[in-house]
Design a protein around this motif. Sequence first.
Motif, PDB file in Angstrom:
ATOM      1  N   THR A  45      53.878  46.337  12.640  1.00  0.00           N
ATOM      2  CA  THR A  45      54.791  45.841  11.616  1.00  0.00           C
ATOM      3  C   THR A  45      54.060  44.887  10.693  1.00  0.00           C
ATOM      4  O   THR A  45      53.386  43.962  11.145  1.00  0.00           O
ATOM      5  N   THR A 103      56.506  49.508   9.098  1.00  0.00           N
ATOM      6  CA  THR A 103      56.506  49.325  10.545  1.00  0.00           C
ATOM      7  C   THR A 103      56.259  50.655  11.242  1.00  0.00           C
ATOM      8  O   THR A 103      56.493  51.715  10.665  1.00  0.00           O
ATOM      9  N   GLY A 104      55.787  50.603  12.491  1.00  0.00           N
ATOM     10  CA  GLY A 104      55.588  51.812  13.274  1.00  0.00           C
ATOM     11  C   GLY A 104      54.169  52.344  13.194  1.00  0.00           C
ATOM     12  O   GLY A 104      53.301  51.802  12.508  1.00  0.00           O
ATOM     13  N   ASP A 164      68.948  50.090  10.177  1.00  0.00           N
ATOM     14  CA  ASP A 164      69.311  50.511  11.536  1.00  0.00           C
ATOM     15  C   ASP A 164      68.514  51.720  12.010  1.00  0.00           C
ATOM     16  O   ASP A 164      68.304  51.896  13.214  1.00  0.00           O
ATOM     17  N   VAL A 217      65.330  52.578  10.858  1.00  0.00           N
ATOM     18  CA  VAL A 217      63.880  52.374  10.833  1.00  0.00           C
ATOM     19  C   VAL A 217      63.279  52.195  12.233  1.00  0.00           C
ATOM     20  O   VAL A 217      62.275  52.837  12.561  1.00  0.00           O
ATOM     21  N   PRO A 218      63.849  51.337  13.108  1.00  0.00           N
ATOM     22  CA  PRO A 218      63.239  51.178  14.432  1.00  0.00           C
ATOM     23  C   PRO A 218      63.203  52.479  15.232  1.00  0.00           C
ATOM     24  O   PRO A 218      62.279  52.685  16.038  1.00  0.00           O
ATOM     25  N   ALA A 272      60.433  54.626  13.679  1.00  0.00           N
ATOM     26  CA  ALA A 272      59.116  54.003  13.848  1.00  0.00           C
ATOM     27  C   ALA A 272      58.461  54.357  15.180  1.00  0.00           C
ATOM     28  O   ALA A 272      57.270  54.087  15.371  1.00  0.00           O
ATOM     29  N   LYS A 273      59.213  54.967  16.077  1.00  0.00           N
ATOM     30  CA  LYS A 273      58.613  55.436  17.336  1.00  0.00           C
ATOM     31  C   LYS A 273      57.706  56.641  17.096  1.00  0.00           C
ATOM     32  O   LYS A 273      56.834  56.935  17.924  1.00  0.00           O
TER      33      LYS A 273
END
Length: 295
Positions: free
Chosen positions: A2, A20-21, A41, A43-44, A47-48
Amino acid sequence: MTTGGQLVRAAGVGLHTEKTGTGPALVLISGGGGDAEMYADVVPLLAKRYTVITYDRRGNSRSKLDDAATPIGLPEQADDVAAILDHYSIDKAYVFGNSGGAIITLEVLARHEDRLLGAVVHEPPLVQLMPGSPEQRRFTELRKIADNEGPLRGFVAFGAMTMSNPPKVFETRAGRIAFAAMLKAALTTSAVRQRITGRAPAGMSRLAGNAEILFRRELPEFSLYEPDIERLREVRVPWRLAVGEQSVGRPYYRPAFVLAARLGLPCVDFPGGHTEFQLHPEGFALRLTEILDHL
């Protein structure tokens, strides 16, 4: 990995970006009135698998124009994506664009195919492809509301248009007056807070602050945009037009099929409606990943 917010210089603007990611790069482009937070919500989850980049489009939220005369047309908006990739030393990326961001994605395909791994164009409101249609009339009505009643009331009507089942009160003049007054109060409070604390506006106050540029400068560009059909036929990177299953009857649903038919491309579906990435981010992330995997 990030990096938080970084300012990226592009022609006549400083772009607020967030990255990020890890993995292949994926740029998410927000629609009219939106900014990077629209995808907060989802993005995380993405980002995996991907290096996800979001940003505030030029003139919106934290991406301030150098001066009022700085262009914000579709070519400039497409070039901003290339500038962001240059800043982060990324050769090629996937791009997903929603609504007005989908129109920008079409322009990225036309202008910067060499920077793309692939693209998903989600519910572009290409009403100019359907002259005299109910969809085009709906956008004309929306602009009239903003012209006659002011950008904040237009912003309320615009918000209702992005919902699959909007509350009826959002679509009445009385409702627009009431909700626009609430937005104006929030903007005033936010401006006072910024003068006292130095903190920039956040959340809905920040988005409502985009109403002026949306209706005075962006929406006319979006509603008059006609994609370069011949150029898009020449594009060799894989890409798809897409719609939400619950968007049937909304003014941004049928145009995707019209363009798909002209180009001889399939139109894939997502669960939910226009902003499913906010309402059900898990299902949206799963479907977007599936589409990108099969490009």
